[in-house]
Motif scaffolding. Structure first.
Motif, PDB file in Angstrom:
ATOM      1  N   ARG A 182       0.858  -1.189   0.000  1.00 54.97           N
ATOM      2  CA  ARG A 182       0.000   0.000   0.000  1.00 54.97           C
ATOM      3  C   ARG A 182       0.896   1.242   0.000  1.00 54.97           C
ATOM      4  NH1 ARG A 182      -2.640  -3.586  -0.920  1.00 54.97           N
ATOM      5  NH2 ARG A 182      -4.631  -4.286  -0.021  1.00 54.97           N
ATOM      6  N   ARG A 183       0.559   2.175  -0.854  1.00 54.30           N
ATOM      7  CA  ARG A 183       1.356   3.413  -0.893  1.00 54.30           C
ATOM      8  C   ARG A 183       1.233   4.152   0.430  1.00 54.30           C
ATOM      9  NH1 ARG A 183       3.298   4.988  -5.722  1.00 54.30           N
ATOM     10  NH2 ARG A 183       2.534   3.894  -7.587  1.00 54.30           N
ATOM     11  N   ARG A 184       2.319   4.831   0.765  1.00 51.09           N
ATOM     12  CA  ARG A 184       2.307   5.622   1.995  1.00 51.09           C
ATOM     13  C   ARG A 184       1.343   6.805   1.847  1.00 51.09           C
ATOM     14  NH1 ARG A 184       6.956   5.168   5.360  1.00 51.09           N
ATOM     15  NH2 ARG A 184       8.349   3.496   4.643  1.00 51.09           N
ATOM     16  N   GLU A 185       0.889   7.297   2.969  1.00 49.97           N
ATOM     17  CA  GLU A 185      -0.004   8.457   2.958  1.00 49.97           C
ATOM     18  C   GLU A 185       0.748   9.673   2.403  1.00 49.97           C
ATOM     19  OE1 GLU A 185      -2.379  11.306   6.168  1.00 49.97           O
ATOM     20  OE2 GLU A 185      -1.428   9.426   6.803  1.00 49.97           O
ATOM     21  N   GLN A 186       0.137  10.318   1.433  1.00 52.81           N
ATOM     22  CA  GLN A 186       0.768  11.456   0.775  1.00 52.81           C
ATOM     23  C   GLN A 186       0.853  12.650   1.761  1.00 52.81           C
ATOM     24  OE1 GLN A 186       2.022  11.671  -2.305  1.00 52.81           O
ATOM     25  NE2 GLN A 186       1.508   9.553  -2.846  1.00 52.81           N
ATOM     26  N   ARG A 187       2.095  13.133   1.967  1.00 45.73           N
ATOM     27  CA  ARG A 187       2.306  14.325   2.805  1.00 45.73           C
ATOM     28  C   ARG A 187       3.158  15.323   2.032  1.00 45.73           C
ATOM     29  NH1 ARG A 187       4.372  12.455   8.619  1.00 45.73           N
ATOM     30  NH2 ARG A 187       5.428  10.821   7.438  1.00 45.73           N
ATOM     31  N   GLU A 188       2.916  16.551   2.327  1.00 47.88           N
ATOM     32  CA  GLU A 188       3.593  17.626   1.607  1.00 47.88           C
ATOM     33  C   GLU A 188       5.093  17.593   1.921  1.00 47.88           C
ATOM     34  OE1 GLU A 188       3.197  20.136  -1.332  1.00 47.88           O
ATOM     35  OE2 GLU A 188       1.431  19.240  -0.402  1.00 47.88           O
ATOM     36  N   PHE A 189       5.934  17.651   0.819  1.00 49.00           N
ATOM     37  CA  PHE A 189       7.383  17.655   0.981  1.00 49.00           C
ATOM     38  C   PHE A 189       7.974  18.513  -0.129  1.00 49.00           C
ATOM     39  CE2 PHE A 189      11.699  16.160   0.331  1.00 49.00           C
ATOM     40  CZ  PHE A 189      12.177  16.078   1.627  1.00 49.00           C
ATOM     41  N   ALA A 190       8.743  19.536   0.256  1.00 50.59           N
ATOM     42  CA  ALA A 190       9.303  20.441  -0.761  1.00 50.59           C
ATOM     43  C   ALA A 190      10.683  20.930  -0.360  1.00 50.59           C
ATOM     44  CB  ALA A 190       8.374  21.631  -0.982  1.00 50.59           C
TER      45      ALA A 190
END
Length: 718
Positions: A542-550
């Motif tokens: 399962r893909r990891r939960e999408q979190r903002e990264f910049a």
């Protein structure tokens, strides 16, 4: 019959009748007229064979001549195989019948068949043996005949010899008789000639057709007719199906001359030698041996032994070493019940396809095993497969010769009901009955498959043999020796060093082979289990939960002679939708093309691109330098020919929002699928990324990230 002829694309029919009752002369004539009309309607011909003698009485030549297309005069067999020894086509007999048959006829309608073969009469035998010209030569050489002549008045060669205390008389037809008869046929203006029989002829006849009628031989033709070439033709000498081999070849010589009556004569001064099988073990007319191949087998061999015991019959069992190793108690029972055993190799290979060393190893290992089990050696050997037991080429003599060198008697067979093909018990019995007159050794099988039919047929075969007055005897009886003579007991514990060494080597080979088979099975099983586990783990990915990264990113690549692709690679990076800051570090590793120029051009347009040059030191050194030049903590690696999609960079670095992530594996795909290698690589990538790495992620055990597309924290590798 017409339909059959059409299917065979035949031009007609040759009729060769024997022993027709002259009382049916009118019926035969009517039938032949009707038959010929049907053939002619279908544009086919009918030829009728004519045999000199009383058999002519049934032929109405006057009535048939207008319809029969050709008569074939069989002007040979003056003395048949059931007559007392005599000439096969003497001059008076041949010329007399030629004149009688062609007189007052259309001579062009006649084909004259000339003989080129021989007969060997054994004193006391009911029938002579048909032999070839090479076999006649071999027998003369074997018997050390000093000379043989072709002279008047008969102009037919012959000789006599003694073998196994039996008198033999041989008559044969050669190129000299052929030329004398050919001249008469041509003088009679016959329509053609035939040769009986192809395969048995003196091959010099094919060089003789241009010899003139006065028999003046030129310097080119004379050696072709006088020198008897010792070719690769395999000949047979003697009676019986137990053979020895002699591969000796040598040329012979005959001197050809013209006598006072203007006929060719010849004197054989040296007989040629051909590769020869010397036969023995014919035994008495009513002695027969039964042999069994391929055993022992725990299901069928005991039943066969019980039947033999009930009928008080002794047989020979040719054992396969691998089976004897599995069932040593059966081997001992065979010997203890008075039967004989022989060597049938260890693994039953086709010896004609084996190296000589392999053949010796097979025989020695089986011999050593049988000695260990029974306390006896064996001198009997039968090679597997019919190709070995009916040699027609020199290469097929090799296994027999090797066995002979090792001290074996090679046991063949002439009665083969082919029970291995499971034709049915009735057919097995019928074939034995049909072939009984052809030999004295019967071949059956007690292993190698379902032998229920053999077990069913065996009692009926024994009953048939006893009913016709035969005695079922062991092979030693056919050879005129004892059981100990063919199966000598071991003296003490003595064994030859060579046999011990080769037997030990074969057993080591056997153990290694068994280990490799077991290893392959276990390895295959482990691969299957691993694949199933990987598929199961990958399915739970399962893909990891999408979190903002910049966060800022350093992208680096090493380039060597990548001028054709690097511009497209950099353009793909510039179109990324990643919102964070990034730099692109390109290390030109001593490229000889315009790679650096391409990168410089891109750097002028985009300040995020940085170019550094070095001498060619390899990709690893180039990336190490790039790491030293990197300004940011997140490092992205890619190859100079890897094209990122717009969201690749964002998806690749997003997992770093989790501080526990040290590296991320990208998902590479092959872009150029035009070659077979590329398609194989694409399949490897599909399995590697979609299955392996997803499964490894579940167990948190990824050990490698691809250099073509991956990312990692710089702090983890500093």
């Amino acid at each position: 019959m017409l339909s059959t002829l059409d299917d065979a694309k035949a031009a007609g029919v040759v009729i060769d009748w024997e022993q027709i009752d002259p009382a049916y002369k009118k019926d035969i004539t009517a039938f032949l007229d009707k038959f010929t009309d049907a053939l002619h309607y279908d544009d086919k011909q009918l030829w009728l064979c004519v045999q000199p003698g009383q058999d002519l009485d049934y032929i109405d030549f006057e009535e048939l001549s207008d319809n029969i297309d050709r008569y074939v005069a069989l002007l040979f067999d003056e003395t048949s195989d059931i007559d007392s020894p005599g000439p096969l086509g003497s001059r008076p007999w041949f010329e007399g019948w030629l004149h009688v048959l062609l007189e007052n006829t259309d001579t062009k309608q006649w084909i004259v068949a000339l003989g080129s073969y021989g007969y060997d009469w054994t004193a006391g035998a009911k029938k002579a043996e048909l032999i070839s010209f090479p076999e006649a030569m071999s027998r003369a050489s074997y018997a050390e005949i000093a000379a043989a002549t072709v002279t008047g008045p008969g102009y037919n060669p012959s000789f006599s010899y003694t073998d196994a205390d039996k008198e033999h008389a041989v008559s044969f037809l050669d190129v000299v008789t052929f030329l004398n008869q050919l001249r008469e046929v041509r003088d009679a203006k016959a329509g053609g000639i035939a040769v009986y029989r192809l395969g048995t002829e003196d091959t010099a006849i094919w060089d003789s057709f241009n010899v003139p009628a006065d028999f003046a031989l030129d310097n080119k033709t004379r050696p072709l007719l006088e020198v008897l070439r010792g070719t690769d033709t395999i000949t047979d000498v003697g009676d019986g199906e137990i053979v020895s081999v002699d591969e000796t070849r040598s040329d012979g010589m005959r001197t050809i001359a013209v006598d006072g009556e203007h006929y060719l004569t010849a004197e054989y001064t040296k007989f040629p030698q051909f590769p020869t099988l010397y036969h023995q073990g014919a035994g008495d007319e009513h002695q027969v041996a039964i042999t069994f191949d391929d055993g022992p087998d725990p299901e069928w061999t005991p039943q066969i032994l019980d039947i033999l015991k009930t009928h008080n019959a002794k047989a020979a069992f040719f054992l396969v070493g691998a089976n004897a190793e599995k069932y040593p108690a059966l081997v001992r029972r065979i010997v203890n019940e008075g039967h004989e055993i022989g060597n049938h190799t260890y693994y039953h290979p086709n010896l004609a396809l084996c190296w000589p060393e392999h053949i010796r190893l097979e025989l020695n290992a089986t011999q050593l095993l049988l000695e260990t089990i029974t306390g006896r050696a064996t001198t009997l050997f039968r090679p597997p497969y019919a190709a070995d037991t009916s040699p027609s080429r020199i290469s097929e003599l090799t296994p027999l010769n090797i066995a002979q060198d090792l001290g074996y008697l090679v046991v063949l067979e002439n009665i083969d009901p082919q029970d291995w093909a499971k034709p049915g018990a009735d057919i097995i019995v019928q074939r034995v009955k049909q072939q009984r007159r052809d030999g004295s050794i019967i071949l059956l099988h007690d292993a190698g498959g379902d032998r229920a039919q053999t077990v069913e047929a065996l009692p009926r075969i024994l009953d048939y043999l006893y009913a016709r007055g035969d005695s079922v005897v062991p092979l030693s009886t056919l050879l005129g020796t004892s059981r100990d003579g063919v199966m000598p007991p071991l003296q003490g514990s003595g064994r030859s060093l060579s046999r011990v060494v080769s037997g030990t080597g074969f057993h080591i080979y056997h153990v290694v082979e068994e280990f490799l088979w077991a290893f392959m099975i276990v390895a295959t099983a482990l691969v299957v289990v691993r694949t199933l586990v990987v598929i199961w783990l990958a399915s739970r990915f399962r893909r990891r939960e999408q979190r903002e990264f910049a966060e800022p990113v350093s992208i680096m690549m090493a380039a060597y002679n990548e001028g054709k692709v690097i511009t497209a690679t950099l353009e793909a990076l510039r179109t990324t939708d990643y919102r964070g800051e990034f730099e692109i570090i390109v290390i030109d590793d001593g490229s000889r093309d315009d790679t650096a120029a391409q990168v410089e051009e891109m750097a002028r347009r985009d300040q995020r691109i940085r170019l550094f040059r070095q001498e060619n030191r390899g990709k690893a050194r180039a990336l190490q330098r790039a790491l030293l030049l990197a300004r940011h903590g997140i490092i992205v690696f890619l190859d100079a020919d890897t094209h990122f999609q717009p969201d690749t960079l964002r998806q690749l670095v997003q997992p770093f929002a989790d501080e526990s992530v040290g590296a991320v594996s990208g998902h590479a795909k092959v872009g150029n699928l035009r070659t077979f290698i590329a398609r194989c690589q694409a399949l490897e990538y599909t399995c590697g990324f979609n299955l392996d790495r997803r499964a490894y992620t579940r167990w948190n055990c990824i050990t490698v990230v691809p250099g073509a597309v991956s990312a990692m924290r710089k702090a983890r590798i500093d």
